[in-house]
Design an enzyme around this catalytic site. Structure first.
Site, mmCIF file in Angstrom:
data_model
loop_
_atom_site.group_PDB
_atom_site.id
_atom_site.type_symbol
_atom_site.label_atom_id
_atom_site.label_comp_id
_atom_site.label_asym_id
_atom_site.label_seq_id
_atom_site.Cartn_x
_atom_site.Cartn_y
_atom_site.Cartn_z
ATOM 1 N N VAL A 84 0.588 -0.977 0.190
ATOM 2 C CA VAL A 84 -0.126 0.268 -0.005
ATOM 3 C C VAL A 84 1.041 1.077 0.025
ATOM 4 C CG1 VAL A 84 -1.647 0.794 1.387
ATOM 5 C CG2 VAL A 84 -1.984 -0.983 0.766
ATOM 6 N N CYS A 85 0.406 2.148 -0.867
ATOM 7 C CA CYS A 85 1.393 3.401 -0.951
ATOM 8 C C CYS A 85 0.772 4.048 -0.071
ATOM 9 C CB CYS A 85 0.744 4.093 -1.774
ATOM 10 S SG CYS A 85 1.994 6.086 -2.082
ATOM 11 N N GLN A 86 1.547 4.497 1.352
ATOM 12 C CA GLN A 86 0.781 5.146 2.903
ATOM 13 C C GLN A 86 2.024 5.799 3.051
ATOM 14 O OE1 GLN A 86 -0.828 2.200 5.673
ATOM 15 N NE2 GLN A 86 -1.764 3.293 5.987
#
Length: 156
Positions: A84-86
Site C-alpha cells: 500500500v502506498c502509505q
C-alpha cells in the site's frame, strides 16, 4: 520514556472501537500481526470487504507498522502483492505517537479516495486520469469478483 508507549494489545482495543474494520484480531496469537476486514465507504469498493494485515515492528512504536491488503483490489495505490502506498508509515514520515487506528483510518481513506499522489500502479493511475469511466467500471467488476462479502452490521 519508551516504557510509557502503548503496546499493540492496548491499541487493538482502541482499533476495535473504531468502526472501519471488522474481525480485528492478532493472527496466530501474535500481537505484532493483526488481521481484519476493511469496509470501504464509497463505491465501487463499498460493495465488498477487504482483508488486510497490519504487521508491527518488534521496535514498535519507534519503527512503523506495515499494512498489506490480502484481498485483490483494482486501485492505483495498492500494488498486485497488496503493498500500500502509505506515506504515513514510511521511515521518513513515521511519528512514534501515531496510533494503529490512525494507520487503518489512513488506509481506509486511500481505498475510498484513489489519489493520483499516492500511486504504486502507474497503469491504473493513468487509466483513472484519462479514462475514469473505464477505471471505475473495471474497479466495480474486480470488486464483485474478488472482494469478500461484507459482514452484517453488528447487532444492537
Amino acid at each position: 520514556s519508551l516504557l510509557a508507549q502503548p503496546h499493540p494489545p492496548q491499541e487493538l482495543e482502541e482499533a476495535r472501537r473504531w468502526g472501519g474494520a471488522r474481525d480485528l484480531r492478532p493472527l496466530d496469537g501474535n500481537v505484532l500481526r493483526w488481521g481484519g476486514l476493511l469496509l470501504p465507504n464509497k463505491p465501487p469498493y463499498n460493495a465488498g470487504a477487504f482483508r488486510f494485515e497490519l504487521t508491527f515492528s518488534p521496535h514498535h512504536p519507534l519503527a512503523p507498522p506495515r499494512a498489506t491488503l490480502c484481498t485483490s483490489i483494482y486501485h492505483p495505490g495498492v500494488d498486485p502483492e497488496g503493498g500500500v502506498c502509505q506515506p504515513l508509515t514510511s521511515a521518513q514520515h513515521w511519528v512514534p505517537s501515531t496510533r494503529a487506528t490512525q494507520v487503518l483510518q489512513d488506509l481506509l481513506l486511500l481505498l475510498d479516495n484513489p489519489d493520483l499522489q499516492r500511486v504504486l500502479r502507474q497503469d491504473l493511475a493513468r487509466e483513472l486520469q484519462d479514462q475514469p469511466e473505464v477505471f471505475w467500471r473495471r474497479a466495480e467488476e474486480h470488486t464483485r469478483c474478488h472482494a469478500e462479502p461484507r459482514p452484517n452490521p453488528p447487532g444492537p
